[in-house]
Design an enzyme around this catalytic site. Structure first.
Site, mmCIF file in Angstrom:
data_model
loop_
_atom_site.group_PDB
_atom_site.id
_atom_site.type_symbol
_atom_site.label_atom_id
_atom_site.label_comp_id
_atom_site.label_asym_id
_atom_site.label_seq_id
_atom_site.Cartn_x
_atom_site.Cartn_y
_atom_site.Cartn_z
ATOM 1 N N ARG A 90 58.859 66.382 37.882
ATOM 2 C CA ARG A 90 57.394 68.182 37.943
ATOM 3 C C ARG A 90 58.269 68.175 36.296
ATOM 4 O O ARG A 90 58.881 68.746 36.219
ATOM 5 C CB ARG A 90 57.957 68.497 38.845
ATOM 6 C CG ARG A 90 57.963 68.277 40.592
ATOM 7 C CD ARG A 90 57.901 69.308 41.407
ATOM 8 N NE ARG A 90 57.213 70.505 41.340
ATOM 9 C CZ ARG A 90 56.843 71.310 42.276
ATOM 10 N NH1 ARG A 90 57.645 72.132 42.963
ATOM 11 N NH2 ARG A 90 55.661 71.999 41.846
ATOM 12 N N GLN A 203 53.158 78.164 50.725
ATOM 13 C CA GLN A 203 54.696 78.975 50.289
ATOM 14 C C GLN A 203 54.844 80.300 50.929
ATOM 15 O O GLN A 203 55.793 80.924 51.647
ATOM 16 C CB GLN A 203 55.727 78.716 48.581
ATOM 17 C CG GLN A 203 55.424 77.416 48.102
ATOM 18 C CD GLN A 203 53.730 77.043 47.162
ATOM 19 O OE1 GLN A 203 52.837 77.198 47.956
ATOM 20 N NE2 GLN A 203 54.300 76.226 46.806
ATOM 21 N N ASP A 243 58.913 80.048 37.501
ATOM 22 C CA ASP A 243 59.636 78.345 37.005
ATOM 23 C C ASP A 243 59.819 78.587 35.382
ATOM 24 O O ASP A 243 60.713 77.477 35.260
ATOM 25 C CB ASP A 243 58.497 77.271 37.495
ATOM 26 C CG ASP A 243 57.930 77.944 38.736
ATOM 27 O OD1 ASP A 243 57.127 77.986 38.781
ATOM 28 O OD2 ASP A 243 58.382 76.648 39.805
ATOM 29 N N LYS A 254 53.746 80.385 39.997
ATOM 30 C CA LYS A 254 53.081 79.793 40.568
ATOM 31 C C LYS A 254 51.189 79.994 40.498
ATOM 32 O O LYS A 254 51.464 81.173 40.669
ATOM 33 C CB LYS A 254 53.174 79.724 42.945
ATOM 34 C CG LYS A 254 52.264 79.548 43.737
ATOM 35 C CD LYS A 254 52.179 77.343 43.277
ATOM 36 C CE LYS A 254 53.608 76.533 43.288
ATOM 37 N NZ LYS A 254 53.183 75.524 43.122
HETATM 38 O O1 MRU Z 1 55.722 74.715 43.648
HETATM 39 P P1 MRU Z 1 56.895 74.861 44.235
HETATM 40 O O2 MRU Z 1 56.719 75.644 45.497
HETATM 41 O O3 MRU Z 1 58.146 74.312 43.070
HETATM 42 O O4 MRU Z 1 56.584 76.394 43.126
HETATM 43 C C1 MRU Z 1 57.664 77.549 43.200
HETATM 44 C C2 MRU Z 1 57.208 78.814 42.664
HETATM 45 O O5 MRU Z 1 56.673 79.091 41.441
HETATM 46 C C3 MRU Z 1 58.143 79.760 42.905
HETATM 47 O O6 MRU Z 1 57.948 81.389 42.847
HETATM 48 C C4 MRU Z 1 59.344 80.066 41.811
HETATM 49 O O7 MRU Z 1 59.657 78.390 41.227
HETATM 50 C C5 MRU Z 1 60.251 80.567 41.584
HETATM 51 S S1 MRU Z 1 61.733 80.128 42.833
HETATM 52 C C6 MRU Z 1 63.460 81.181 43.067
#
Ligand code: MRU
Length: 369
Positions: A90, A203, A243, A254
């Site tokens: 990723r 999510q 992220d 996200k």
């Molecule tokens: O695609 P994902 O579900 O891995 O994305 C997660 C997010 O965007 C979270 O907000 C981010 O990783 C912070 S997690 C503590």
């Protein structure tokens, strides 16, 4: 945090089986399934398919991946190969690269016959550190919530909006954005959380599951409802995760986070980002120009998964057959839209000065690299 009264971390090492156990998040919130991760391909699949997800959890998982790599073959060449194999799973969350880099550098400095044991020890350490970081983010964020609660009438909740799942299952424990919520609730401060659905992977359903298990009042809303609620004075603050955050405080999170930040700015709603230090990318300045945004499968947009009336989990198609789906998974919120960064060392401005002020050690290290 607890699931049906039992304390869990989102991943754990099983000493008897000498293997990593994860919660397979593809089935949440409808089914709680644990999976053992045994091969390098299992590790890559777990990250790509989002059985594990959330920036800090991806990082911790990758550290256990490097531990397996070191056990299989601790040579420099195999560590490099495994780094590259996991790194491509990723692209956006920097915690993945951060954990891989830390593990590889640590192991290469050791004699080959010591590497397997050291790699497992380091993976445990990275996991434990994540728990402590998030606990401290919670303590610091709690003070912001406490400040807002002080201006409320007795019993009136602080109303927090969050996007995606930056909860305990996105980390090893506590979560980042949710940690202040858990700690406020535990301190007896009434809160209510607006939980964005977060299409296409929803999510928000994971966040609802977490908050519900902890007894925190919340409401699941469509992604488009946030601006309306802010306009009508229904949101006291926004707290989201990240992220990757750049040296100057641009925040990549996200998809849809940017729109929430714009709406918050327009309505004078404080917009906070919960930021563990491993999520800072000190090598990047301008988030919009420099952060790679993951483009995921169109099927995630054209189809939706849920619990069917017969009790099974299944998918249905939302769009006409053949409609193309576009699926950028993250967006960047420029620093000027961010009220503050809630880190494990305190709250700072989303700026180069703010971050370097709290993390002089890390910023200097990055400068000298
Ligand atoms: O695609 P994902 O579900 O891995 O994305 C997660 C997010 O965007 C979270 O907000 C981010 O990783 C912070 S997690 C503590």
């Amino acid at each position: 945090m607890k699931v049906n009264g039992t304390h869990y971390r989102s991943l754990w090492w099983d000493d008897d089986r000498q293997a990593l156990q994860i919660i397979d998040q593809r089935w949440l919130p409808h089914d709680f399934r644990v999976q053992q991760v045994d091969t390098m391909q299992d590790f890559a699949d777990a990250i790509v398919e989002m059985r594990v997800r959330g920036a800090p959890l991806i990082g911790a998982t990758a550290a256990y991946g490097m531990a397996l790599a070191a056990r299989l073959d601790p040579s420099d060449a195999h560590l490099d190969e495994s780094f590259a194999f996991l790194d491509k799973t990723r692209p956006t969350a920097i915690n993945l690269r951060w954990a891989l880099t830390r593990c590889r550098a640590h192991l290469k400095a050791l004699p080959v016959d010591e590497r397997a044991a050291a790699a497992l020890k380091l993976a445990h350490e990275i996991s434990d550190e994540d728990v402590e970081i998030n606990r401290n983010i919670g303590r610091n964020g709690l003070e912001i919530i406490r400040g807002i609660a002080a201006g409320k009438k007795d019993g009136e909740p602080v109303r927090i909006l969050t996007h995606c799942n930056a909860g305990w299952i996105a980390t090893v424990d506590w979560g980042t954005a949710t940690s202040p919520m858990y700690q406020a609730h535990d301190a007896g401060i009434p809160i209510h959380v607006w939980v964005d659905e977060t299409r296409p992977r929803n999510q928000g359903a994971l966040t609802s599951w977490e908050l519900g298990s902890h007894g925190i009042p919340h409401t699941y809303i469509t992604d488009n409802a946030g601006g309306h609620l802010m306009q009508h004075g229904q949101v006291d603050l926004v707290i989201v995760g990240t992220d990757r955050t750049t040296r100057r405080g641009d925040v990549c999170n996200k998809i849809g986070t940017y729109l929430k930040a714009l709406a918050a700015k327009a309505n004078n709603v404080p917009f906070y980002v919960a930021l563990p230090s491993p999520t800072i990318d000190w090598a990047v300045d301008n988030g919009v120009a420099e952060i790679p945004i993951e483009e995921r499968l169109e099927r995630e947009v054209t189809h939706i998964q849920g619990l069917k009336e017969d009790g099974t989990i299944g998918q249905v198609q939302v769009t006409p057959v053949g409609t193309p789906g576009g699926n950028p998974a993250f967006d960047v919120t420029p620093n000027h839209l961010v009220t503050g960064l809630i880190t494990e060392r305190g709250v700072c401005a989303a700026s180069a000065e703010g971050l370097a002020g709290l993390f002089p050690d890390l910023s200097k290290l990055a400068e000298s690299a």
